[in-house]
Write a protein that holds these residues in place. Structure first.
Motif, PDB file in Angstrom:
ATOM      1  N   ASP A 156      17.140  35.603 -40.030  1.00  0.00           N
ATOM      2  CA  ASP A 156      16.163  35.896 -41.074  1.00  0.00           C
ATOM      3  C   ASP A 156      14.958  36.521 -40.395  1.00  0.00           C
ATOM      4  N   PHE A 163      11.158  40.750 -46.219  1.00  0.00           N
ATOM      5  CA  PHE A 163      12.195  39.845 -45.726  1.00  0.00           C
ATOM      6  C   PHE A 163      13.526  40.577 -45.586  1.00  0.00           C
ATOM      7  N   ARG A 165      17.713  39.782 -44.145  1.00  0.00           N
ATOM      8  CA  ARG A 165      18.727  38.892 -43.570  1.00  0.00           C
ATOM      9  C   ARG A 165      19.730  39.764 -42.837  1.00  0.00           C
TER      10      ARG A 165
END
Length: 201
Positions: A156, A163, A165
């Motif tokens: 992450d 953000f 992933r």
């Protein structure tokens, strides 16, 4: 990459004796990579600036007790300075064998780092982070640029509030002056290879 925090130095080679000719340069190299002045390290280690300067120039004896205090001031374990003493001459400053990597363990964060580049005196550093499940670096920033490749697990990543992933095989790059953070919300350790310039170890 994980933040640069100081670690205590409980572990030390049982009977190792420091080699001043090899260690002085390593101390200077690591101090500069961390952006610390002679005064800051000397104060933290409880020694004079003149003495530290002599140590870095290999012009003074270096008792193991003083080396321990300098190690603490620089945020590494004392065995950092004993790696690579048996590296063949033709591999020095070029090759890092898998069994001879310098390691830092941030127990409180659940993160271990292994230095993959031969030294910190060049224009960049390369390292591998192993991030335990649930580990989180917290927000931080510094000068320079960095890039990375996720080798295994899930990473992450936050960069300036965005953000992402990432999975094994994914890579990234950003300016290190942007506030960033990494974490592992998966169920297995995450391994990431980082390239940072200039060195920040």
């Amino acid at each position: 990459m994980p933040p640069r925090i100081s670690q205590s130095n409980d572990a030390s080679p049982a009977d190792a004796q420091p080699r001043e000719d090899a260690i002085g340069g390593q101390i200077r190299e690591l101090r500069k990579a961390r952006g610390l002045t002679l005064q800051e390290v000397a104060d933290a280690a409880g020694i004079s600036v003149g003495y530290l300067s002599q140590i870095e120039r290999n012009q003074s004896k270096l008792p193991i007790g003083v080396l321990k205090r300098i190690s603490t001031a620089l945020g590494v374990q004392i065995n950092w300075f004993f790696h690579g003493s048996d590296v063949p001459a033709d591999e020095k400053d070029i090759i890092v064998r898998a069994n001879n990597r310098r390691r830092l363990t941030f127990t409180a964060l659940g993160i271990e780092e292994e230095l993959l580049s031969p030294n910190l005196s060049g224009p960049l550093e390369m390292l591998m982070s192993t991030i335990d499940p649930g580990a989180d670096s917290g927000d931080y920033s510094h000068e320079g640029v960095e890039a990375g490749l996720v080798i295994s697990g899930t990473l992450d990543l936050w960069v300036s509030g965005q953000f992402f992933r990432l999975n094994a095989g994914d890579s990234f790059s950003f300016k290190s002056t942007e506030v960033h953070r990494c974490a592992n919300s998966g169920e297995e350790p995450t391994k990431v290879v980082w390239v940072i310039t200039p060195p920040q170890y």
